[in-house]
Write an enzyme that holds these catalytic residues in place. Structure first.
Site, mmCIF file in Angstrom:
data_model
loop_
_atom_site.group_PDB
_atom_site.id
_atom_site.type_symbol
_atom_site.label_atom_id
_atom_site.label_comp_id
_atom_site.label_asym_id
_atom_site.label_seq_id
_atom_site.Cartn_x
_atom_site.Cartn_y
_atom_site.Cartn_z
ATOM 1 N N ASP A 37 0.869 -1.171 0.000
ATOM 2 C CA ASP A 37 0.000 0.000 0.000
ATOM 3 C C ASP A 37 0.909 1.225 0.000
ATOM 4 O O ASP A 37 2.074 1.136 0.382
ATOM 5 C CB ASP A 37 -0.900 -0.004 1.240
ATOM 6 C CG ASP A 37 -2.152 0.844 1.067
ATOM 7 O OD1 ASP A 37 -3.236 0.267 0.910
ATOM 8 O OD2 ASP A 37 -2.025 2.084 1.089
ATOM 9 N N ASP A 62 3.179 2.428 -4.577
ATOM 10 C CA ASP A 62 2.212 3.302 -5.243
ATOM 11 C C ASP A 62 1.838 2.622 -6.549
ATOM 12 O O ASP A 62 2.622 2.626 -7.509
ATOM 13 C CB ASP A 62 2.823 4.682 -5.502
ATOM 14 C CG ASP A 62 1.848 5.638 -6.179
ATOM 15 O OD1 ASP A 62 0.754 5.190 -6.589
ATOM 16 O OD2 ASP A 62 2.188 6.830 -6.316
ATOM 17 N N VAL A 63 0.653 2.023 -6.602
ATOM 18 C CA VAL A 63 0.296 1.191 -7.759
ATOM 19 C C VAL A 63 0.194 1.986 -9.051
ATOM 20 O O VAL A 63 0.249 1.408 -10.143
ATOM 21 C CB VAL A 63 -1.029 0.427 -7.516
ATOM 22 C CG1 VAL A 63 -0.882 -0.567 -6.376
ATOM 23 C CG2 VAL A 63 -2.190 1.382 -7.274
ATOM 24 N N ASN A 89 -5.804 -5.562 -5.964
ATOM 25 C CA ASN A 89 -6.972 -5.194 -5.169
ATOM 26 C C ASN A 89 -7.122 -3.685 -4.992
ATOM 27 O O ASN A 89 -8.212 -3.204 -4.731
ATOM 28 C CB ASN A 89 -6.854 -5.877 -3.794
ATOM 29 C CG ASN A 89 -7.829 -5.357 -2.780
ATOM 30 O OD1 ASN A 89 -9.049 -5.488 -2.940
ATOM 31 N ND2 ASN A 89 -7.320 -4.739 -1.722
ATOM 32 N N TYR A 155 -15.734 4.759 -10.675
ATOM 33 C CA TYR A 155 -15.391 3.446 -10.109
ATOM 34 C C TYR A 155 -15.866 2.316 -11.030
ATOM 35 O O TYR A 155 -15.119 1.371 -11.310
ATOM 36 C CB TYR A 155 -16.039 3.327 -8.735
ATOM 37 C CG TYR A 155 -15.745 2.046 -8.002
ATOM 38 C CD1 TYR A 155 -14.571 1.898 -7.278
ATOM 39 C CD2 TYR A 155 -16.655 0.995 -8.015
ATOM 40 C CE1 TYR A 155 -14.304 0.717 -6.585
ATOM 41 C CE2 TYR A 155 -16.401 -0.177 -7.330
ATOM 42 C CZ TYR A 155 -15.221 -0.312 -6.612
ATOM 43 O OH TYR A 155 -14.965 -1.483 -5.931
ATOM 44 N N LYS A 159 -13.602 -0.610 -12.955
ATOM 45 C CA LYS A 159 -13.836 -2.031 -12.714
ATOM 46 C C LYS A 159 -14.257 -2.761 -13.989
ATOM 47 O O LYS A 159 -13.889 -3.921 -14.205
ATOM 48 C CB LYS A 159 -14.881 -2.212 -11.610
ATOM 49 C CG LYS A 159 -14.414 -1.718 -10.243
ATOM 50 C CD LYS A 159 -13.109 -2.387 -9.816
ATOM 51 C CE LYS A 159 -12.719 -2.021 -8.396
ATOM 52 N NZ LYS A 159 -11.452 -2.679 -7.974
#
Length: 262
Positions: A37, A62-63, A89, A155, A159
């Site tokens: 995370d 940091d994705v 995730n 969002y 997704k």
């Protein structure tokens, strides 16, 4: 069946509710877990809340940053244990406003973490998995990927993109030894439950206990499922299916492909 017992899992968004639930379930299934995370204080708190179990570690990630992924990949290469399971995730919450009221920076931030992040994770670890005997990628999408979600369109778009990415990735990685699953969980009921994984999907009439829901997801993944739902209510998917069938029927009856060009 997928055999990952004794392997190492990397879970992004590890400081959040589902991240902690995934860690608990994966540890229970015999894996070691690396929580990642970008928020160090929340990561440390997550480890404490999970009871500091043996086999649990954490790293800052940091994705949305390719350099952060590259650094993590290099750090893992230096470790004795490679990643056998990547769980994408991480995703920020929706801005909770109509699309036309969402600022471009808010949109870009969510897409960067929720869609570009998994792409970067796959790009970083799928080749490493393939080179070290195989592994698996689990992308955490959402029921929001299956239909419109007013006031959460940012969002839902991320997704839906992740679901599509997963479908393509499964085809592209076929034969590489790296498998792909994508989960579309329903709404979360409370921060972190304490019940064992359910034998059946959490009820469509209630909100999902995170540990029960993620237990169901992991067990379905281990059983070899590609698309995994935690909610038995398929109304959103049914509406989209009907819309697609109607569009194809219209094209078959009236589309340009029906023209006589002889």
């Amino acid at each position: 069946m997928i055999e990952l017992v004794g392997g190492r899992a990397l879970v992004t968004g590890g400081a959040g509710t589902l991240g902690k639930a995934l860690a608990r379930v994966l540890l229970d299934r015999g894996m070691t877990v690396l929580l990642a995370d970008r928020d160090e204080s929340r990561l440390r708190d997550a480890v404490v809340r999970l009871g500091r179990p043996e086999g649990l570690d954490w790293r800052i990630l940091d994705v949305a940053d390719p350099r952060s992924w590259a650094a993590l990949g290099e750090a893992i290469d230096a470790d004795a244990a490679p990643i056998r399971l990547l769980v994408n995730n991480a995703c920020p919450p929706s801005a909770r406003r109509p699309l036309i009221e969402i600022a471009p920076a808010e949109w870009q931030s969510l897409i960067a973490a929720g869609l570009t992040g998994p792409f970067l994770g796959v790009r970083t670890f799928a080749p490493r998995m393939a080179a070290k005997g195989g592994g698996h990628i689990l992308n955490i999408a959402s029921m929001a990927a299956l239909g419109p979600l007013p006031d959460h369109g940012d969002y839902a778009a991320a997704k839906a993109g992740l679901l599509s990415l997963s479908e393509t990735l499964a085809i592209e990685l076929a034969g590489s030894g790296v498998g792909v699953s994508v989960a579309c969980p329903g709404a979360i009921g409370h921060p972190l439950g304490h019940v064992a994984a359910a034998a059946d999907p959490p009820s469509a009439s209630g909100r999902m206990d995170p540990v029960a829901g993620m237990g169901f997801v992991i067990d379905a993944m281990l059983a070899g499922h590609f698309l995994i739902m935690t909610d038995g209510n398929g109304a959103a998917a049914a509406r989209r299916g009907e819309m697609i069938r109607t569009a194809f029927d219209h094209a078959l009856r009236h589309g340009p492909g029906r023209a006589d060009i002889s």
